[in-house]
Enzyme design. Structure first.
Site, short mmCIF file in Angstrom:
data_model
loop_
_atom_site.label_atom_id
_atom_site.label_comp_id
_atom_site.label_asym_id
_atom_site.label_seq_id
_atom_site.Cartn_x
_atom_site.Cartn_y
_atom_site.Cartn_z
N ASN A 96 30.07 43.82 32.30
CA ASN A 96 29.92 43.36 33.68
C ASN A 96 31.21 43.51 34.47
OD1 ASN A 96 27.24 42.65 33.74
ND2 ASN A 96 27.61 40.63 32.87
N ARG A 130 40.60 50.18 38.92
CA ARG A 130 41.89 50.38 38.23
C ARG A 130 42.12 51.87 37.99
NH1 ARG A 130 40.36 45.47 34.25
NH2 ARG A 130 40.75 43.78 35.74
N THR A 179 43.02 35.68 38.24
CA THR A 179 43.19 36.36 36.94
C THR A 179 42.23 35.81 35.89
OG1 THR A 179 45.51 36.86 37.33
CG2 THR A 179 44.82 36.67 35.03
N TYR A 191 45.97 43.30 43.50
CA TYR A 191 44.51 43.30 43.37
C TYR A 191 44.09 44.12 42.16
CZ TYR A 191 44.19 47.73 46.16
OH TYR A 191 44.31 49.01 46.66
N GLU A 192 42.87 43.88 41.76
CA GLU A 192 42.28 44.55 40.59
C GLU A 192 43.03 44.22 39.31
OE1 GLU A 192 39.59 46.06 42.37
OE2 GLU A 192 39.03 45.09 40.51
N ALA A 228 32.66 39.77 45.51
CA ALA A 228 33.24 38.43 45.65
C ALA A 228 33.41 37.79 44.28
CB ALA A 228 32.34 37.59 46.54
N ALA A 264 56.43 47.30 25.64
CA ALA A 264 55.70 48.22 24.75
C ALA A 264 54.64 48.97 25.54
CB ALA A 264 55.07 47.43 23.60
#
Ligand SMILES: CC/C=C\C/C=C\C/C=C\C/C=C\C/C=C\C/C=C\CC/C=C/C(=O)SCCNC(=O)CCNC(=O)[C@H](O)C(C)(C)COP(=O)(O)OP(=O)(O)OC[C@H]1O[C@@H](n2cnc3c(N)ncnc32)[C@H](O)[C@@H]1OP(=O)(O)O
Ligand code: FAD
Length: 593
Positions: free
Chosen positions: A205, A213, A76, A351-352, A68, A452
């Site tokens: 952390n 990812r 973000t 997400y992520e 959470a 890039a």
């Protein structure tokens, strides 16, 4: 029967099977976050004593935990998360609080109704000072009654674009007390008297996000290979129209446009699979290094995982849609499986780490390298980025007679990434010299910075694909995969053609050459297409698709599927007489008047 050369064992490995586990779900399941984020957080952020206590119970599923972090107001920008964890030295507890409506945790998977624990990211306050977002392991619900604990409001956020078997939830804390040791204490610590001990790197952390990812890259490969399987199989049975008049209707897979729509997704699926294995190995190695006190690979892992995640999810989203559209009307039916696979896969663009933000994270890394290059420094033997320091050939050589191991194609990708990286760096410097501050200059270069990153990631994906295919010893498999590699590389050349043509590096003639190589590859892949997708050995159950059935019996099963719809339980539905029947009767009466 389609030509069936030897099966290709590309995906019969454990990691890929874990994604099947997710999609068996089909789109996630109550343990998704427990397995994917809570356990990795315990593994990488809990100290020894905490691991001894939490890990066996987590592995044994004695509780279900989620991750959470995101709040209604912030996903973000982690620096602005509002949930607070304030240390009370008198009781040696943290007090968790949701001070505003926007601090409500919002989106965590399985938070709504399944989880009874959560890794909670909260701004850590101790001795009157805020030390930024830190993870805490917090119980949310009673382990027996499953009722929310005192001070905790939790529920499901409601229907979503997809993944509706995942109970993404909301969570609010009203001054909830949790022991000091509920703070993950491997990296940062708060001592009993409230003193804060900082971590060796303030992003350790964030490791659970990095894990996902990295995992997403193979996840996108999985989605592309699944949907390409559906599209290829259906296109091999669907007959529509003639190529030679009078010769009878052809399989739509014989149309070049159909091949050009589907086969590149197959090729990208393999490319992403191979890079997915690389980045997961880099993640595992980096986590081991951190355990041994070596954090040197952390920036590389962050940069590469962000870039790969953003590029592969974007291309998977586009590729799945191409596969759907290639299947005509039946592709639009739920029976195809495409709506399900697509709605799960595209979530990963967000997400992520939303993709634009991830591209810009990788760009930060590239700008540091550009600065070193402009300062005349030499490369630090880092295979992912060293090419940026090198001077490649002044002109594109992709149409040279021999391109051993596609060296000339790879150098074209390297040229574009190098040029794009250095040009945007120079623009950043120029804007600051003209008086803009760094942040403003950065924002004014953001689109070019993202380009890039894309060029850099393309180079990485292509090089990894070439290197991995080169290692294959079984020549029959190697030749089939080389057809897909040829398609992938020249398709990518055409995808970035504007960048290669922009500075005159590539000529229009060479662009035509690349297209010729694409059409050549399509022709070579066509006879093996069904065998290639069959070799992935996806079960019909995980494809969730009448169109992609291994037995090819689409039409009979499409009718059966439709007839099984609840709407067809009776010939006449109650609503008819209640509404439509009544309406028509009244209309007929009126017309008699
Ligand atoms: C539920 C799904 C079920 C089934 C799926 C079905 C099938 C499977 C197929 C596909 C999916 C495959 C695998 C996954 C499987 C399932 C998914 C499971 C769960 C997913 C559910 C989703 C979970 C979430 O979304 S969790 C929340 C994610 N949130 C984010 O990612 C937030 C993004 N924002 C950030 O990370 C940060 O804010 C930031 C943008 C990076 C900015 O960081 P910060 O604010 O600290 O500040 P700076 O930009 O100034 O950075 C400073 C400095 O730090 C470096 N840095 C930043 N981050 C890191 C890092 N992580 N590691 C190392 N270094 C880092 C950064 O580079 C800067 O360095 P420099 O100053 O030197 O440049
Ligand atoms: C299916 C799904 C599952 C999820 N599961 C979880 C979970 O289990 N746990 C959890 O904690 N979270 C979860 N999330 C939340 C997810 O992590 C966030 O949605 C994501 O981080 C984006 O944040 P946001 O939604 O607040 O968008 P914002 O951050 O508000 O971004 C909105 C838009 O603004 C742009 N933008 C924002 N910042 C910048 C910037 N600095 N530069 C350029 N553009 C920018 C973005 O590109 C984006 O397009 C999930 C989300 C989804 C969709």
């Amino acid at each position: 029967m389609e030509h069936a050369p030897k099966a290709i064992d590309v995906t019969n490995d454990v990691e890929m099977r874990t994604f099947n586990f997710f999609t068996m779900g089909i789109d996630g399941h109550p343990l998704g976050l427990h397995l994917d984020m809570a356990i990795p957080t315990i593994l990488n952020n809990a100290d020894e004593e905490q691991q001894k206590d939490w890990l066996p119970k987590a592995a044994n599923r004695e509780f279900i935990a989620t991750y959470a972090q995101t709040e209604m107001g912030h996903g973000t920008n982690l620096k602005k998360l509002e949930t607070t964890a304030t240390y009370d030295p008198k009781t040696q507890e943290f007090v968790l609080n949701s001070p505003t409506i926007t601090s409500t945790k919002w989106w965590p998977g399985n938070l709504g109704k399944s989880s009874n624990y959560a890794v909670v990211m909260a701004q850590l306050y101790t001795q009157g000072k805020c030390h930024g977002a830190h993870p805490f392991f917090v119980q949310l619900r009673d382990l027996n009654t499953h009722k929310p604990l005192k001070g905790i409001t939790v529920g499901d956020i409601g229907p979503k674009f997809g993944m509706n078997t995942v109970d993404n939830g909301f969570l609010q804390f009203d001054h909830v007390r949790t022991p000091r040791r509920s703070m993950f204490m491997k990296h940062a610590k708060v001592l009993p008297d409230g003193r804060y001990v900082p971590p060796v790197h303030d992003k350790l952390n964030y490791s659970a996000m990095v894990f996902i990812r990295a995992a997403i890259v193979s996840g996108m490969a999985y989605h592309l290979l699944v949907t390409s399987t559906i599209a290829v199989r259906y296109s091999a049975i669907r007959r529509q129209g003639e190529i030679t008049p009078g010769a009878g209707e052809v399989k739509v897979l014989d149309y070049q446009t159909q091949q050009h729509r589907i086969f590149p997704q197959l090729a990208r699926g393999l490319a992403f699979r191979l890079s997915g294995q690389y980045i997961m190995k880099l993640y595992t190695q980096t986590m081991d290094d951190i355990r041994n006190g070596d954090i040197s690979a952390v920036p590389d892992l962050h940069a590469l995982s962000c870039g790969l995640k953003a590029v592969t999810t974007h291309h998977a989203a586009l590729g799945l849609e191409q596969c759907r559209m290639a299947c005509g009307g039946h592709g639009y039916s739920q029976a195809s499986g495409f709506p399900l696979h697509y709605s799960v896969a595209v979530g990963a663009c967000t997400y992520e780490g939303e993709n634009m933000v991830m591209l810009l994270q990788t760009a930060r890394h590239l700008m540091k390298i550009a600065k070193a290059i402009r300062a005349g420094q030499s490369p630090k033997s880092n295979k992912i980025v060293d090419y940026l320091f090198h001077k490649g050939p002044p002109k594109c050589l992709i149409d040279q007679a021999y391109d051993t191991n596609y060296r000339n194609v790879l150098e074209s990708f390297e040229h574009l990434a190098r040029r794009q990286t250095l040009e945007v760096y120079d623009k950043l410097v120029q804007l600051q010299q003209q008086g803009r501050n760094y942040e403003q200059a950065w924002n004014d270069c953001a689109v070019e910075l993202c380009k890039a990153t894309r060029a850099h990631v393309r180079t990485f994906l292509a090089r990894t694909f070439v290197e991995e295919i080169d290692k294959i010893s079984d020549l029959s498999i190697k030749s089939v995969l080389q057809d897909l590699l040829q398609l992938y590389l020249y398709y990518e050349v055409t995808e970035c053609a504007t960048g290669l043509l922009e500075d005159g590096f590539m000529t229009g003639q060479q662009h035509k050459y690349a297209k010729k190589k694409i059409y050549e590859a399509l022709e070579k892949i066509r006879p093996n297409a069904v065998s290639i997708v069959d070799s992935f050995d996806f079960q019909d159950r995980e494809l969730h698709s009448v169109l992609g059935r291994r037995d090819g019996n689409v039409y009979e099963n499409l009718l059966k599927w439709a007839q099984s719809s609840p709407l067809n339980k009776t010939d006449v539905l109650p609503f008819h007489h209640k509404y439509l029947g009544k309406m028509m009767e009244e209309a007929r009466q009126r017309s008699k008047i």
